[in-house]
Design an enzyme around this catalytic site. Structure first.
Site, PDB file in Angstrom:
ATOM      1  N   GLY A   1      -7.101   5.757   5.628  1.00 19.13           N
ATOM      2  CA  GLY A   1      -6.292   5.219   4.541  1.00 19.13           C
ATOM      3  C   GLY A   1      -7.072   4.231   3.706  1.00 19.13           C
ATOM      4  O   GLY A   1      -7.966   3.538   4.179  1.00 19.13           O
TER       5      GLY A   1
ATOM      6  N   LYS B   1      -8.117  -2.379  10.044  1.00 14.78           N
ATOM      7  CA  LYS B   1      -7.969  -2.681   8.618  1.00 14.78           C
ATOM      8  C   LYS B   1      -9.105  -3.603   8.182  1.00 14.78           C
ATOM      9  O   LYS B   1      -9.248  -4.709   8.695  1.00 14.78           O
ATOM     10  CB  LYS B   1      -6.613  -3.342   8.365  1.00 14.78           C
ATOM     11  CG  LYS B   1      -6.361  -3.723   6.908  1.00 14.78           C
ATOM     12  CD  LYS B   1      -4.968  -4.322   6.761  1.00 14.78           C
ATOM     13  CE  LYS B   1      -4.679  -4.734   5.337  1.00 14.78           C
ATOM     14  NZ  LYS B   1      -3.337  -5.336   5.188  1.00 14.78           N
TER      15      LYS B   1
ATOM     16  N   GLY C   1      -6.410   1.415   0.189  1.00 24.34           N
ATOM     17  CA  GLY C   1      -5.422   0.785  -0.670  1.00 24.34           C
ATOM     18  C   GLY C   1      -6.034  -0.394  -1.390  1.00 24.34           C
ATOM     19  O   GLY C   1      -7.233  -0.653  -1.324  1.00 24.34           O
ATOM     20  N   GLY C   2      -5.189  -1.146  -2.097  1.00 24.53           N
ATOM     21  CA  GLY C   2      -5.657  -2.291  -2.857  1.00 24.53           C
ATOM     22  C   GLY C   2      -6.223  -3.387  -2.002  1.00 24.53           C
ATOM     23  O   GLY C   2      -7.075  -4.160  -2.436  1.00 24.53           O
TER      24      GLY C   2
ATOM     25  N   ASP D   1       7.542  -7.294   0.676  1.00 25.50           N
ATOM     26  CA  ASP D   1       7.051  -6.066   0.029  1.00 25.50           C
ATOM     27  C   ASP D   1       7.623  -4.844   0.745  1.00 25.50           C
ATOM     28  O   ASP D   1       6.901  -3.963   1.197  1.00 25.50           O
ATOM     29  CB  ASP D   1       5.527  -6.035   0.043  1.00 25.50           C
ATOM     30  CG  ASP D   1       4.954  -4.977  -0.914  1.00 25.50           C
ATOM     31  OD1 ASP D   1       5.713  -4.494  -1.781  1.00 25.50           O
ATOM     32  OD2 ASP D   1       3.766  -4.640  -0.784  1.00 25.50           O
TER      33      ASP D   1
ATOM     34  N   GLY E   1      -7.771  -2.894   1.039  1.00 25.39           N
ATOM     35  CA  GLY E   1      -8.945  -2.519   1.815  1.00 25.39           C
ATOM     36  C   GLY E   1      -8.879  -1.106   2.357  1.00 25.39           C
ATOM     37  O   GLY E   1      -8.125  -0.263   1.875  1.00 25.39           O
ATOM     38  N   THR E   2      -9.678  -0.850   3.386  1.00 23.80           N
ATOM     39  CA  THR E   2      -9.817   0.474   3.995  1.00 23.80           C
ATOM     40  C   THR E   2      -9.401   0.404   5.457  1.00 23.80           C
ATOM     41  O   THR E   2      -9.639  -0.591   6.125  1.00 23.80           O
ATOM     42  CB  THR E   2     -11.281   0.952   3.900  1.00 23.80           C
ATOM     43  OG1 THR E   2     -11.690   0.919   2.534  1.00 23.80           O
ATOM     44  CG2 THR E   2     -11.429   2.368   4.439  1.00 23.80           C
ATOM     45  N   VAL E   3      -8.783   1.493   5.933  1.00 22.12           N
ATOM     46  CA  VAL E   3      -8.331   1.560   7.320  1.00 22.12           C
ATOM     47  C   VAL E   3      -9.089   2.676   8.034  1.00 22.12           C
ATOM     48  O   VAL E   3      -9.179   3.801   7.544  1.00 22.12           O
ATOM     49  CB  VAL E   3      -6.811   1.816   7.404  1.00 22.12           C
ATOM     50  CG1 VAL E   3      -6.373   1.881   8.868  1.00 22.12           C
ATOM     51  CG2 VAL E   3      -6.061   0.716   6.688  1.00 22.12           C
TER      52      VAL E   3
END
Length: 742
Positions: free
Chosen positions: A419, A440, A421-422, A537, A424-426
Site C-alpha cells: 500500500g 508503515k 498513500g500520502g 478521519d 508513506g508506504t506500507v
C-alpha cells in the site's frame, strides 16, 4: 466510575516505628544471627538491642512447624548488604466474580510504614496484572504522586502464550524511584462476570520481575485467593533514613547516630530516596555497619599477577606483583617470562597497538552511529512519548531495531509493498519467526508529520479491541520512523464498495455487519479509552478487512485525545473531503460528533454504493450527503438507491438505515446520536432478517462429482452475534491487499 481499592504500604511493608534513634546500637554477641536457614545480618537483628533501630527489627516465628523470619507481618526471604536490598513476600490482590452472589469481590490488606527505611526497587520490580478482562491501577498518592495502570484482555485461552506478558492475559508496567507506599485498584467496568466459567478472577501485584514467567494456567486458577499461596517476591531497597540525613550530614554526627562504624568503611548517599548506605572501602569486604566489620581481601587467592613467573604479595587493602629472581623485568611489574625476547615483545606490542587502534576506530564509528540513532529517536518524540505512555498505561508493544525491519522486508523489496498513500508506504513483513505484519514507513518527515506519527503510536498503544487495528511495535532509531501493525489481508471497505473488489459478490447483510463492527470500534474509542479518543478521519478507506472480513478501524494520524478543557481547539482542520463535519470546519473544534457525521457518510456508501464526492459530476450533485438529505426531505429515497437494494432488501431495514444516516448527518452536532446509540441501532437492524416476514433467500447448486458427491452453497440473510461473520454471509475467497497509509 466505581473503582475498588486495595491499599499496600511498604515502608514497605510494614514498619510502624519511625527511626528516631539518637545513637547507634552495637549488637550483643548473643544476638540470633540465623532464622529458618536465612542469615540475619546487622543492621537487621532478632531480639532487643540486636538491630540498628526498630525499623530493622526481625521476628523469628513458627509457621507450619517451620521457623521463618518476618519484618512486621511480611515474610523475609533474604538480606543483601552488598546491594542494600531485602526480598519479602508480597500479597497478591484479587478481583473475583462470585457466581453465588452475582457480585465482584476483592481482597485487600493494609500495611503502612511511612517512616520506615524501605523503598520499592524501581529496577527489579514491575506492577504485574493477570486476567482476561482486567484494568488495574497503581497509585502512590501519599508519596511520589505516581499513578499508572495496566490493561490485560483475551478472547479465549487459545490467544494466550506461556512466557508472554504483553497485554494478552498478562501485562506489566514499571514504577518510579522513591516509592515507599502504593494502592491498587481494579476498574469495575472491566470484570469477569461474563467470562467467569473459564476466568473467574483477576490479579494484580507489585513483584520482582526476574522471578515471574507468565503461565496460561494462571487465567483459570483461583489458588491466588488463598493468602498462604497468593504471594509473590518483591525487592525492597533499604537505607539509613533518619529524617532526610545524607552522608555529609551524618558524618557531622559521628558521635551520635552515624551508622558506618567500621574503620575501613565509606558512606554513600542512597540511590532510592533520602538517607545513606555504608560500603566497605576498596580492598576490604564484610559488614560496614559493625565495628571492625570490614576486613582485608586477600587478592592473591584470585591469582591477579602474570601467570608466567609472577609472584603475588598481599597487603592491607591492596596487593603487589613481583617476578622471580633472574627474570628479564624483575620487580618492574611486566611479564616474568625470561624467554621472551625484545623482538617478539616489540612485535607483539605493535600487533596489540594495531588491534587496539582498529578496535578504537570501530568503537568510535559505532558510537557515532548510535548517536545518530539516538538523535533520530529524540527527534521523533520517542523519549517524551515513552514517558507519557509509562505514566498513563504502560508499554505493551515491541520496539524493533532497524536491522530487524530490514530483514523482515527483505531490505524493503518492492515486491513487499502492499500500500501507498500520502503519509508513506506500507510493506508486508515477517517478524519473530512467522508473524505477518504490516510495516508503515513515512515518506516525508516535517514537524507536523512527526507529531502525527507520535500521536498515532500513542493512541494505538493504549487500545486493544477486536475492531481496531492492533499496533505490534515501532522503530524510532531511523531517519524515517516506522510503525508495525498486525497484517490485515483483505483490503478496505472502500475497495469492497467502490474499488477493485467491487465485482465480488458481497451481500448487503455483510456490508451492514461490517458497518456495525466499525461502529463498535469507534464506540470503544469514544467510551472506553481513557481519555476518550476522537478518530478525526473516519472513512471507508480507513476500515480494513481481515481474513474473515471483520472490520478493523485504522489510521489514527489525525486523531486526538479528547481534551478536558472544552475551550481547546484544533489549529488546522484535517480529514477527507466528503466526510468532514461542517460544524468542525466552522469551529475547528473536533468532537465525538465529528466522527458521527463521517460515519453517517459511510452508511450512505453502504446504502447507495456511491462515492461520497463526485468531482466530475454536476456541481449540485457532487456531494452524496447533500443529495441524500435532499431526497429524504422530498420523501424520494428511491431516487438514490441502487436497483439491487430496492428490489431485494426489506423496506423496514432500508428505511431504518436511511433514518439513522439522516440523524448522523444533522448539521448540529448536539442533535446527532452517540456512537453507542448508532452501534445499538445497527445491531437492531441486523436482527430484522431473523423475523419470519423478512424474505429468506436460499440458493442451492448441486453438481455431481465422480462418486455422486455434491457441493452445496447457500446464502442466508441473517445475523449472528459473537462471531467474526454472520451465518450465511457470502464472502469472497480471494484475499486482497491491505492499505494502512492513506
Amino acid at each position: 466510575m466505581e473503582v475498588p481499592f486495595l491499599h499496600l504500604g511498604v515502608g514497605l511493608l510494614l514498619l510502624l516505628a519511625a527511626q528516631h534513634a539518637t545513637a547507634v546500637v552495637v549488637p550483643s554477641p548473643q544476638c540470633q544471627t540465623y532464622c529458618g536457614g536465612i542469615e540475619i545480618q546487622y543492621p537487621f537483628g532478632v531480639g532487643d538491642n540486636c538491630s540498628l533501630s526498630s525499623g530493622f527489627n526481625v521476628s523469628c516465628q513458627v509457621q507450619n512447624s517451620v521457623y521463618k523470619p518476618f519484618i512486621g507481618d511480611v515474610e523475609l526471604l533474604n538480606i543483601s548488604l552488598i546491594h542494600s536490598t531485602i526480598r519479602v513476600l508480597n500479597q497478591i490482590s484479587t478481583y473475583c466474580y462470585n457466581p453465588s452472589s452475582g457480585l465482584m469481590e476483592n481482597s485487600s490488606w493494609i500495611l503502612n510504614g511511612s517512616y520506615s527505611p524501605y523503598r520499592f526497587s524501581e529496577v527489579q520490580n514491575k506492577f504485574t496484572v493477570i486476567g482476561c478482562n482486567t484494568l488495574a491501577y497503581i497509585f502512590d498518592v501519599n508519596g511520589t504522586g505516581y499513578q499508572s495502570g495496566c490493561v490485560s484482555t483475551c478472547g479465549n485461552m487459545s490467544d494466550l502464550v506461556d512466557g508472554s506478558c504483553s497485554g494478552m492475559g498478562c501485562c506489566q508496567t514499571a514504577i518510579p524511584r522513591g516509592m515507599g507506599y502504593y494502592e491498587v485498584g481494579f476498574d469495575s467496568r472491566f470484570n469477569t462476570s461474563q467470562i467467569w466459567r473459564f476466568s473467574r478472577c483477576s490479579y494484580a501485584v507489585l513483584m520482582e520481575a526476574g522471578e515471574f514467567s507468565f503461565s496460561t494456567t494462571y487465567i483459570n486458577t483461583t489458588n491466588f485467593n488463598d493468602t498462604s499461596i497468593g504471594r509473590a517476591p518483591v525487592v525492597i531497597d533499604w537505607a539509613i533514613r533518619s529524617g532526610t540525613m545524607s552522608c555529609d550530614v551524618a558524618k557531622l554526627n559521628k558521635t551520635g547516630a552515624y551508622a558506618c562504624l567500621s574503620k575501613n568503611s565509606e558512606c554513600v548517599d542512597s540511590p532510592n530516596g533520602p538517607g545513606y548506605l555504608c560500603n566497605c572501602s576498596q580492598g576490604y569486604e564484610g559488614n560496614p555497619y559493625l565495628h571492625y566489620g570490614c576486613h582485608d581481601v586477600d587478592e592473591c587467592k584470585y591469582s591477579p599477577c602474570p601467570s608466567s613467573g609472577g609472584i603475588c604479595h598481599n597487603s592491607v587493602g591492596s596487593y603487589r606483583c613481583s617476578c622471580r629472581v633472574g627474570s628479564k623485568f624483575n620487580e618492574q611489574g611486566h611479564t616474568c617470562d625470561p624467554d621472551t625476547g625484545l623482538i617478539i615483545g616489540v612485535t607483539v606490542s605493535f600487533l596489540v597497538l594495531v588491534v587496539f587502534s582498529f578496535s578504537g576506530y570501530m568503537i568510535l564509528q559505532k558510537r557515532k552511529l548510535n548517536q545518530v540513532k539516538q538523535e533520530h529517536f529524540r527527534q521523533h518524540g520517542g523519549m517524551l512519548l515513552f514517558e507519557r505512555m509509562k505514566s498513563e498505561k504502560g508499554l505493551a508493544f515491541t520496539v524493533f531495531s532497524e536491522a530487524e525491519l530490514i530483514q523482515a522486508t527483505n531490505n524493503y523489496d518492492k515486491s513487499r509493498i502492499i500500500g501507498k498513500g500520502g503519509h508513506g508506504t506500507v510493506y508486508r513483513g515477517i517478524v519473530k519467526g512467522n508473524m505477518s505484519v504490516a510495516i508503515k514507513r513515512c515518506a516525508i518527515i516535517d514537524d507536523r508529520q512527526k507529531k502525527e506519527f507520535g500521536q498515532e503510536m500513542l493512541i494505538l498503544s493504549q487500545i486493544n479491541h477486536k475492531n481496531i487495528v492492533k499496533l505490534v511495535g515501532c522503530c524510532l532509531e531511523v531517519e524515517v520512523p516506522m510503525l508495525v501493525y498486525e497484517f490485515i489481508p483483505n483490503g478496505t471497505l472502500f475497495e469492497l464498495i467502490h474499488g477493485k473488489n467491487q465485482s465480488l459478490q458481497i451481500s448487503f447483510s455483510t456490508l451492514l455487519r461490517i458497518a456495525h463492527e466499525a461502529a463498535e470500534g469507534l464506540h470503544f474509542l469514544h467510551s472506553y479509552a481513557s481519555p476518550p479518543i476522537i478518530h478525526g478521519d473516519v472513512k471507508t478507506a480507513n476500515i480494513l478487512l481481515d481474513e474473515n472480513y471483520m472490520a478493523k478501524v485504522s489510521d489514527f494520524g489525525a486523531s486526538i485525545l479528547a481534551p478536558s478543557d472544552k475551550e481547546q481547539y484544533v489549529t488546522m482542520v484535517q480529514g477527507t473531503c466528503g466526510y468532514l463535519d461542517p460544524e468542525y470546519m466552522l469551529t475547528c473544534q473536533l468532537t465525538e460528533k465529528s466522527d458521527v457525521f463521517s460515519f453517517g457518510v459511510i452508511l450512505l456508501e453502504v446504502l447507495t454504493g456511491q462515492e461520497p464526492l463526485k468531482l466530475d459530476g454536476p456541481e449540485m450533485q457532487r456531494s452524496l450527503s447533500c443529495n441524500f438529505l435532499s431526497a429524504m426531505k422530498e420523501n424520494d429515497l428511491d431516487a438514490i438507491l441502487p436497483s439491487h437494494v430496492k428490489g431485494q432488501e426489506n423496506n423496514e431495514l432500508i428505511r431504518g438505515l436511511a433514518e439513522l444516516a439522516k440523524q448522523c448527518l444533522d448539521m448540529r452536532g448536539s442533535n446527532r446520536p452517540s456512537m453507542k446509540e448508532i452501534a445499538d441501532e445497527l445491531g437492531r437492524l441486523r436482527k430484522l432478517s431473523l423475523h419470519p416476514w423478512v424474505q429468506l433467500d436460499v440458493e442451492m447448486e448441486t453438481q455431481s462429482l465422480l462418486g455422486g458427491v455434491s457441493t452445496v452453497s447457500f446464502e442466508i440473510e441473517g445475523a449472528t452475534s459473537g462471531y467474526p461473520t454472520q451465518e450465511g454471509e457470502n464472502l469472497p475467497m480471494n484475499p486482497g491487499s491491505s492499505y494502512y497509509a492513506r
